[in-house]
Motif scaffolding. Structure first.
Motif, short mmCIF file in Angstrom:
data_model
loop_
_atom_site.label_atom_id
_atom_site.label_comp_id
_atom_site.label_asym_id
_atom_site.label_seq_id
_atom_site.Cartn_x
_atom_site.Cartn_y
_atom_site.Cartn_z
N ILE A 302 43.21 48.28 36.01
CA ILE A 302 42.51 48.54 35.11
C ILE A 302 41.93 49.96 34.68
CG2 ILE A 302 42.56 48.45 32.64
CD1 ILE A 302 43.27 45.34 33.93
N PRO A 303 41.85 51.21 33.86
CA PRO A 303 41.22 51.96 33.54
C PRO A 303 40.09 51.53 33.22
CG PRO A 303 43.58 52.57 33.19
CD PRO A 303 43.75 50.85 33.68
N PHE A 308 36.33 49.75 41.90
CA PHE A 308 35.36 49.62 43.21
C PHE A 308 34.79 48.11 43.81
CE2 PHE A 308 32.05 49.34 46.67
CZ PHE A 308 32.59 49.89 47.73
N VAL A 309 34.26 47.29 42.63
CA VAL A 309 33.91 46.22 43.09
C VAL A 309 35.09 45.24 42.99
CG1 VAL A 309 32.37 44.12 42.43
CG2 VAL A 309 31.78 46.64 42.27
N PHE A 310 36.25 45.10 41.90
CA PHE A 310 37.56 44.37 41.53
C PHE A 310 38.11 44.75 43.33
CE2 PHE A 310 35.30 43.65 37.96
CZ PHE A 310 36.48 42.22 37.41
N LEU A 311 37.82 45.40 43.18
CA LEU A 311 39.43 46.02 44.95
C LEU A 311 38.99 45.32 45.38
CD1 LEU A 311 41.00 49.07 43.46
CD2 LEU A 311 42.18 47.26 43.33
N LEU A 312 37.22 45.82 45.67
CA LEU A 312 36.13 45.43 47.08
C LEU A 312 37.06 43.97 47.36
CD1 LEU A 312 35.08 45.53 49.97
CD2 LEU A 312 32.89 45.66 48.86
N LEU A 313 36.28 43.17 46.08
CA LEU A 313 36.68 41.31 45.84
C LEU A 313 38.14 41.30 46.40
CD1 LEU A 313 34.58 38.97 45.57
CD2 LEU A 313 35.61 39.04 43.39
#
Length: 698
Positions: A302-303, A308-313
């Motif tokens: 979501i913009p 980065f943090v969400f996708l990494l987790l």
């Protein structure tokens, strides 16, 4: 010299451990009265933090609450230690606070300057937040859990005691284990009650911490301005910062202790430590991990979100789920799949000639289980049912008088996954279903309400029951149900069937082994009887007759002596059985009417008794009874026996010795619980009272 020996005895490790607790309490109380040097205050503050961390670690690695039964006392002592340190630190802060930030010690200075950056407002907010978390959230929740647990544990005590008594009577546990379990139940109730009260200590400690903070700030401002001529701003900043440091150094250990209390009282089950349970139950399902990763990944795209943090987790969670899925696939081979794979991989072999190896002997006792019950009987997985079966055979040998054949256990893929079947000499004599991980709540006849679960019947005695989840155990106990696990259900059913078929389990081999065992202590007794006077087959038949009517054969010495005495005149097993029963009369009557209680029995109406005696004399041992009379006799006996059982008396019929065997065989089919005893079997010292007459209305 005597003084030196006394001092040595006093300083032994055991004596020192006994003195540790009283000395600690005296030291804590002394800190409230006596002034402490700043260095000692730092040491005690550090010790308080170390103790709180240690208590929390013990709570995390405890498998069940009773393993940390001293926790309520520890909670009281640590609370008292914190309050004593608060009093001691308050004294130093108010007396030496004007000298600077380190006047009250390095620990207080560090907590006031480092943890909150020397900002009084931030320190007050942090202190209040920690106090609210400790007081409102953790302590209140832990106290509520302890209160409810204490109430339910107390309500469930009668049901748990009944379950222990049932296990003891079924031979699943010994008297020593039963005493240990009863003691554990009482300790569990006391523990949760103590935890409910101990939570009040922490609540009071939190309130005292807030009051001490306010009093210290006001008192420090007054002392700094009036006694030490400090400016109001400087006095307020100095004393407030020291007070906040003092409050934080007490509240953080208090918060840790409260977390430990919550961990102890909120545990369910005793399979492992908290870390292992959390990892095994939260992170073990790959489907949950993949769904969680997908949701976090969608949020990460979501913009405006920290992508980065969400996708990494999300990637880390998905990787963990993939690893769990691989582990499951590696160990997911079911018993059916293993059997199919073994069948497919087995090379085709040419048919060979039949041999005696193809004749498989029939197991005397067999237990077949579906594949979901395999862990209960798997030695590699420490199957609980295996231990119980060993205990059953031992108890059977002690109570009945001979060692039964071992139970041959094997899996049967043709059965339902949760089904089991008990076979005697290859013929099924019982069966049922069991659900590992669940419990059978049996209605003993006096429950106060129904349960949510799978409705069924107890396979051993046919009582109404429910299969319930582990979380419903306490509720079931509180409602009066007898709650047993799956392995106990199967073991109790097996024990019931073994006792019912004891006569069939006594084969020629078991009889010979029993005679050999008696012969070790009384060799002459056995030598004079077998085979000089009686063959083994006749002895076996007599013993089977006794077992068939529920008479144990533990007193083999008396049985052998009676057989040796009367076998000279008769070789008839029925007649010899009657003579043995007369010799065992005291034990037979004692088993039916314990102690010196009056024998309240049923009897035959004199006219009916004469008719039956005439039929016996006319037809011999198997004398014929007129069909109409036989039907009336069966019906009346069943009705009167039921009335006897309804008033709590054993259904016992007292008859002349000539009729005993005939009526026992004839009536047992209609009334399995009926016991028929002869007049000659009743000891002279026992009083007889006839409570009902059979055939009185005939």
């Amino acid at each position: 010299m005597n003084d030196i020996l006394s001092l040595r005895e006093l300083l032994t490790p055991a004596r020192m451990r006994q003195l540790a607790a009283p000395l600690l309490i005296v030291m804590i109380l002394s800190m409230m009265v006596l002034p402490l040097p700043v260095f000692l205050l730092d040491v005690f503050f550090t010790f308080n933090i170390a103790v709180s961390v240690m208590v929390m670690m013990v709570a995390m690695y405890t498998k069940k609450p009773l393993e940390f039964s001293v926790f309520p006392t520890v909670l009281l002592v640590t609370t008292l230690l914190r309050l004593s340190l608060n009093v001691a630190s308050t004294r130093i802060v108010l007396m030496e606070g004007h000298a600077g930030g380190d006047a009250a010690g390095k620990v207080i200075e560090a907590f006031g300057a480092v943890l909150v950056g020397g900002n009084v407002a931030v320190g007050i907010v942090v202190f209040v937040i920690l106090t609210v978390i400790n007081f409102v959230v953790i302590t209140k929740g832990a106290g509520r859990i302890a209160e409810v647990s204490a109430r339910f544990t107390l309500d469930a005590m009668p049901g748990k005691q009944m379950a222990i008594d049932a296990d003891l009577n079924a031979g699943l546990i010994e008297e020593k284990e039963a005493k240990r379990r009863r003691k554990e139940i009482a300790q569990e109730s006391d523990f949760f009650g103590a935890m409910d009260g101990a939570s009040k200590f922490v609540r009071g400690d939190a309130v005292a911490g807030i009051l001490i903070l306010i009093i210290n700030i006001i008192g420090g401002l007054f002392i700094g301005v009036i006694q030490h001529d400090m400016a109001i701003g400087d006095a307020g900043h100095t004393y407030a910062l020291l007070t906040i440091g003092d409050g934080l150094v007490a509240q953080i250990p208090a918060l840790i202790i409260s977390v430990a209390a919550g961990l102890v009282v909120s545990r369910v089950g005793d399979e492992g430590d908290i870390g292992s349970l959390v990892i095994g139950q939260v992170f073990a399902n790959p489907q949950v991990m993949f769904l969680t990763a997908a949701i976090i990944g969608v949020l990460g795209m979501i913009p405006g979100m920290p992508n980065f943090v969400f996708l990494l987790l999300a990637a880390l969670i998905a990787t963990l789920g993939w690893q769990q899925m691989k582990k499951r696939q590696a160990s997911a081979e079911t018993p059916e799949a293993a059997a199919q794979a073994a069948a497919a991989a087995a090379p085709a072999q040419e048919a060979q000639e039949a041999s005696w190896n193809d004749v498989a002997p029939v197991d005397v006792l067999g237990l077949e289980v579906g594949y979901r019950l395999i862990p209960m009987v798997d030695k590699g997985q420490d199957g609980e049912l295996l231990k119980r079966i060993r205990g059953l055979r031992k108890k059977f040998a002690q109570e009945v008088g001979f060692l039964s054949a071992p139970v041959h256990i094997r899996d049967n893929l043709e059965l339902k996954p949760n089904a089991y079947r008990i076979a005697l000499k290859g013929v099924e004599v019982g069966g049922g279903e069991a659900y590992p991980g669940q419990y059978l709540a049996i209605n003993p006849g006096r429950v106060t309400g129904p349960l949510q679960g799978r409705e069924t019947k107890d396979p051993a005695f046919g009582l109404p029951a429910y299969w319930i989840d582990a979380g419903q155990r306490e509720q079931a106990h509180a409602l009066g149900y007898t709650v047993v696990d799956a392995s106990t259900v199967v073991a109790t059913h097996l024990n019931h069937l073994i006792l019912d078929h004891a006569a069939e389990l006594l084969g020629r081999q078991e009889t010979q082994a029993l005679l050999d065992h008696v012969g070790k202590e009384s060799p002459k007794l056995i030598e004079d009887l077998v085979p000089k006077l009686l063959p083994v087959s006749t002895v076996q038949r007599v013993l089977q007759n006794l077992l068939d009517e529920g008479v144990n054969i533990r007193d083999m010495r008396t049985i052998i002596e009676v057989l040796a005495e009367h076998s000279v005149r008769s070789q008839d097993p029925v007649e010899l059985t009657g003579k043995v029963r007369e010799a065992l009369g005291r034990a037979i009557v004692q088993s039916l009417f314990p102690g010196n209680a009056e024998l309240q029995v049923m009897a035959l109406e004199p006219g009916l008794e004469r008719i039956l005696l005439q039929a016996m004399s006319a037809g011999g041992e198997g004398g014929a009874i007129e069909p109409g009379l036989a039907d009336t006799l069966l019906r009346q006996t069943a009705q009167i026996a039921q009335r006897q059982e309804d008033i709590g008396l054993p259904p016992v019929l007292l008859v002349p010795v000539q009729l005993r065997m005939l009526l026992s065989r004839f009536l047992r089919r209609a009334v399995p619980s009926l016991k028929v005893i002869a007049n000659s079997e009743v000891p002279e010292a026992r009083t007889i009272r006839v409570t009902a007459m059979i055939g009185a209305a005939a």
